[in-house]
Design a protein around this motif. Structure first.
Motif, mmCIF file in Angstrom:
data_model
loop_
_atom_site.group_PDB
_atom_site.id
_atom_site.type_symbol
_atom_site.label_atom_id
_atom_site.label_comp_id
_atom_site.label_asym_id
_atom_site.label_seq_id
_atom_site.Cartn_x
_atom_site.Cartn_y
_atom_site.Cartn_z
ATOM 1 N N SER A 227 -13.337 34.154 -8.870
ATOM 2 C CA SER A 227 -12.911 35.465 -9.364
ATOM 3 C C SER A 227 -13.730 35.869 -10.581
ATOM 4 N N PHE A 281 -10.393 42.026 -5.466
ATOM 5 C CA PHE A 281 -9.518 41.272 -4.571
ATOM 6 C C PHE A 281 -10.251 40.143 -3.845
ATOM 7 N N PHE A 282 -11.562 40.333 -3.560
ATOM 8 C CA PHE A 282 -12.368 39.215 -3.049
ATOM 9 C C PHE A 282 -12.251 38.038 -3.999
ATOM 10 N N LEU A 285 -8.967 36.349 -3.770
ATOM 11 C CA LEU A 285 -8.936 35.612 -2.499
ATOM 12 C C LEU A 285 -9.731 34.320 -2.629
ATOM 13 N N LEU A 289 -8.611 30.458 -2.076
ATOM 14 C CA LEU A 289 -9.246 29.564 -1.107
ATOM 15 C C LEU A 289 -9.784 28.302 -1.766
#
Ligand code: UDP
Ligand code: MG
Length: 308
Positions: A227, A281-282, A285, A289
């Motif tokens: 992030s 938002f990637f 995510l 992960l």
């Protein structure tokens, strides 16, 4: 077990017997060792040659892959079953002289990783691509390694247990190890010409190597917090887009200009805001992960037919 030598082989029927003789000769002063040949789905008689050798020599182990998965996967397959305290990875085409194993073992007494500085190769690959690659590696990773691409690599069990090498990133084991804080040293080796058969080298290899290098850089810098990079890019995009839209909105409010009067700016603003949200938002995510251990998937990347 003192030593495991891991040798990925793909269509090397003409090289194995000679290499085996050389290895046996070199390793006779070492009491406990194993040599693991990983037959990476050869279509020639490689497996038959290996089977014959393994039958008469208990120090030889053979893994046969169902299909050709590539050198990196073959290496991982060998690493998963090896028992040695020290591990040396080398090519099976005769280009790596086994005699260096002793030098490597000596250096592994005081280091965690020994990697090769290659000489004796000619042509545009080694002449141009390798120096450029090494320059990039030294600048991106701030190391002073002379040859950052691992060819013949030796390392301890601890290193094996602490780094996960998937795909073609095996070339960068020394860099991964440096990143994890292991002690890495180099040893000069003269690369011999391939004894027989064809190199699997092709024109795409340097490009793939470059992408792998960027992946590595990304890994080293952001693997625990994706992030941070996605989020920063997202915030910048969101900020610029937001400012543009706010400007148009205020202009409409106070001066009365229609927002669509500056259509390009309006569209760009919307685009940047959308991209910004996406990136943000990637990043979240990615963070989610990265909690999921990559290691969990490693046994699915190959299927073994038999282990001797
Ligand atoms: N190799 C492998 N699977 C592959 C391609 C190569 O196990 O899909 C093995 C090959 O048999 C050799 C080593 O990896 O022992 C290095 O391959 P190659 O000599 O083709 O590469 P180069 O030395 O030309 O870079
Ligand atoms: Mg080769």
């Amino acid at each position: 077990m003192i030593l495991s030598v891991i040798i990925p082989v793909y269509n090397e029927q003409g090289n194995i017997e000679y290499l085996y003789d050389e290895l046996r000769d070199t390793l006779k002063s070492i009491k406990t060792y194993e040599v693991i040949f990983v037959d990476d789905g050869s279509e020639d008689r490689t497996y038959e040659v290996l089977e014959r050798i393994a039958k008469k020599d208990k120090k030889i182990r053979v893994i046969k892959h169902r299909s050709n998965y590539g050198k990196g996967v073959a290496l991982q397959s060998g690493l998963d079953i090896c028992k040695g305290e020290n591990i040396i990875v080398m090519d099976g085409d005769g280009q790596h002289d086994p005699k260096y194993i002793h030098d490597y073992l000596e250096k592994l007494k005081s280091h965690d990783v020994v990697t090769s500085v290659r000489s004796g190769r000619g042509g545009i690959g080694p002449g141009i691509v390798t120096p450029i690659g090494n320059f990039l590696i030294r600048s991106l990773f701030k190391t002073d390694l002379k040859d950052g691409v691992g060819s013949k690599i030796g390392f301890t069990r601890q290193v094996k247990d602490n780094i996960f090498v998937y795909g073609n990133l095996f070339r960068y084991i020394p860099l991964l190890a440096l990143w994890k804080g292991f002690k890495v040293t180099e040893h000069e080796i003269v690369i011999r010409p391939r004894r027989s058969g064809q190199s699997k080298f092709n024109i795409f290899k340097p490009f793939k190597g470059f992408i792998d290098l960027l992946t590595m850089k990304f890994f080293v810098s952001y693997s625990t917090r994706p992030s941070h990079i996605f989020g920063s890019a997202g915030l910048i995009s969101l900020g610029i887009g937001g400012l543009a839209l706010a400007y148009l909105f205020l202009k409409k409010l106070f001066i009365g200009t229609a927002i669509t009067e500056s259509l390009p700016m309006f569209l760009l603003g919307i685009l940047l805001v959308l991209i910004g949200f996406n990136f943000l938002f990637f990043g979240f995510l990615g963070d989610m992960l990265s909690h999921d251990k990559l290691e969990r998937r490693r046994n699915e990347s190959y299927r073994i037919e038999r282990v001797i």
